[in-house]
Enzyme design. Structure first.
Site, PDB file in Angstrom:
ATOM      1  CE  LYS A   1      41.745  38.260  48.930  1.00 16.18           C
ATOM      2  NZ  LYS A   1      41.579  38.455  47.578  1.00 16.18           N
TER       3      LYS A   1
ATOM      4  CD  GLU B   1      38.833  40.552  45.943  1.00  9.20           C
ATOM      5  OE1 GLU B   1      38.482  39.560  45.493  1.00  9.20           O
ATOM      6  OE2 GLU B   1      39.950  40.646  46.485  1.00  9.20           O
TER       7      GLU B   1
ATOM      8  CB  CYS C   1      38.175  36.840  46.972  1.00  7.38           C
ATOM      9  SG  CYS C   1      38.220  35.920  45.155  1.00  7.38           S
TER      10      CYS C   1
END
Lengths: 277, 280
Positions: free
Chosen positions: A116, A45, A152
């Site tokens: 995200k 990331e 994540c």
């Protein structure tokens, strides 16, 4: 589409705020991965910039496509490899609306991106301060299989991975910047997301220390049955080449048919209750 | 959550590894030649000095013994030297008494009986010596403050807490004791009652009015958002004591966050300039 691919878990530390240095490092690892026969290379990331860049993120973010994506496209073209990496993205329509984005690039150029959806803003995390949450799951057809992208903290919310799987992803790629105190969570959740979706899951985490945060690495490939097929070192940079054989999905899907047994009506209940929490 | 001593248990091998990695990484990235720290002969500075030596090699670690007449304790100096010998790092001893006396003399109407004012001058004078060696030899100042005293504000602002990095600041005193034991800090240092040694006979637990074993569990509970009544009940202590610890913890935030101004402009130092501490 290839049934078998070689995947490179490229677990790196980043030079914070230095996109040129990070692009150079990623290029060198792509070349190294190519020599070892990889088809797809995955970086962590925000690997373009480092994770703890705080207000500097406004200077570092780029539109997609933009100069850094173009640079990565050239690397992918040159090496004929597929690459996934993370970067701060600025919306083309605004000047300072940012997303924490995963980018998928192939020899044919830019393939797709994922913004995200779950932005941690608790403990030491302050992502909502900087990023707008994405609205759409992402799964892309490539020569290396259908690839779903998550980032994540998304892994704590099974619906994100599930959505990529329902769109046909066979390989869910989770790029991450997870500090060491959270290792146990990720080591469990990576298995869970693979098992419940009967899909491969590649997890690639950052290493290095940024403002006292120690990123623990431990990148891994998990098979559809939850078996850890490859594991990178803890706390150190590493490049692990591993095999994904999509033929392995079918026997697991018949053995534990989680997709066949899905109950869509429960999702309505879930929505109702989540809204009234 | 059940508040019992075992909540403070950690994998001290892992803690040691993480702290060593943290020190090494920071020294390397900042291109410093090593670290310098004040060495009192107590458990915190002994532990940090030892960890620094393990992380970057003893030849890159300088421990400064900065005694002064009023609180001079031969045992403490011996303990500091013992750790230095065991972990092979460099030391230098400088008597700061003349400097302190110069301060006392030059400050108008200085009250020699005011232990707190005098004690703070001692801590800040040590800070000046330590930073001198840091500047002179391109060293980083390694702080030795632990989490218990930091949360309690039990330190001198701009004094003993002043440092570039503070490797054990996320460990309570009782955890530092275990870490110290784990890395082999000599027993006589582990057994000593903690003291800032700013005036003769000063003992941390007496001054704080509580034993670290209990204090650390209270602080652990506060850290984990427990209510004071639940902490008191679980530890079988008076709620007033827990409230007092909580009040002190909260009221000392000004000592932990050192840059405060009033918001006047677009982005403000110490408030909403949110920048990485460094680019390394």
């Amino acid at each position: 589409m290839e049934n078998k691919i070689k995947l490179a878990l490229a677990q790196i530390s980043c030079k914070r705020g230095d996109k040129t240095a990070n692009l150079k490092k990623m290029e060198s690892l792509v070349n190294k991965a190519k020599k070892q026969g990889a088809n797809l290379v995955v970086f962590p990331e925000l690997s373009l910039t480092g994770y703890v860049v705080r207000d500097q993120i406004y200077e570092l973010a780029e539109a997609i496509p933009g100069p850094s994506v173009k640079a990565m496209e050239n690397i992918a073209k040159k090496t004929k490899l597929y690459i996934i990496f993370g970067m701060p993205e600025v919306s083309e329509k605004t000047k300072a609306t940012l997303y924490n984005t995963a980018v998928l690039i192939g020899p044919e150029g830019f393939i797709g991106k994922y913004r995200k959806m779950y932005l941690p803003t608790h403990s030491i995390f302050e992502e909502k301060r900087y990023f707008r949450a994405g609205y759409h799951e992402a799964a892309f057809e490539t020569k290396n299989g259908k690839i779903g992208l998550i980032i994540c903290y998304d892994i704590f919310f099974p619906e994100v991975s599930r959505l990529t799987r329902l769109k046909g992803a066979q390989l869910i790629v989770c790029i991450s910047a997870s500090p060491a105190v959270r290792r146990t969570f990720f080591e469990v959740l990576t298995l869970a997301r693979a098992i419940e979706n009967t899909a491969f899951l590649a997890y690639v985490n950052l290493v290095g220390i940024e403002d006292g945060l120690q990123f623990w690495g431990g990148s891994r490939l998990v098979g559809p049955n939850g078996k850890v097929l490859a594991q990178a070192k803890y706390d150190e940079e590493d490049l692990v080449i591993c095999d994904v054989d999509y033929a392995d999905i079918k026997p697991v899907e018949t053995f534990v048919p989680t997709l066949r047994d899905l109950r869509p009506e429960l999702f309505d209940e879930l929505k109702k209750h989540a809204e009234s929490l | 959550m059940k508040l019992k001593p075992s909540v403070l248990d950690l994998d001290f091998q892992e803690v040691e590894t993480k702290i060593r990695r943290f020190i090494k990484d920071y020294v390397e990235k900042s291109k410093a030649n090593g670290v310098v720290l004040g060495l009192s002969g107590g458990i915190d500075s002994s532990t940090v000095a030892a960890l620094s030596a393990l992380a970057i090699g003893g030849d890159k670690v300088l421990g400064l013994l900065l005694p002064e007449k009023e609180t001079y304790n031969k045992k403490d100096v011996g303990h500091a030297k013992l750790v230095a010998k065991k972990f092979s790092f460099k030391t230098k001893i400088i008597d700061i008494t003349p400097t302190l006396q110069a301060f006392y003399k030059s400050i108008p109407n200085f009250d020699l009986k005011d232990n707190v004012c005098k004690g703070n001058i001692k801590a800040r004078t040590r800070m000046i010596y330590i930073y001198y060696f840091a500047n002179r030899h391109n060293l980083l100042v390694c702080g030795s403050s632990d989490k218990s005293e930091t949360m309690m504000g039990y330190f001198t602002k701009w004094g003993d807490v002043a440092a570039d990095i503070s490797p054990i600041m996320d460990l309570y005193k009782t955890q530092v004791r275990k870490l110290a034991q784990h890395i082999g800090i000599p027993k006589e240092i582990l057994a000593k009652p903690p003291s800032p040694a700013l005036w003769p006979g000063q003992l941390a637990e007496t001054e704080l009015g509580i034993k670290y074993d209990v204090l650390d569990l209270i602080l652990y509970g506060l850290e984990h958002f427990m209510e004071t009544k639940d902490i008191a009940q679980q530890l079988n202590i008076e709620k007033e004591l827990v409230d007092r610890i909580k009040d002190r913890w909260l009221s000392m935030e000004h000592k932990r966050r050192m840059l405060l101004t009033t918001k006047l402009e677009y982005r403000t130092v110490g408030a909403d300039f949110r920048l990485p501490r460094s680019y390394y």
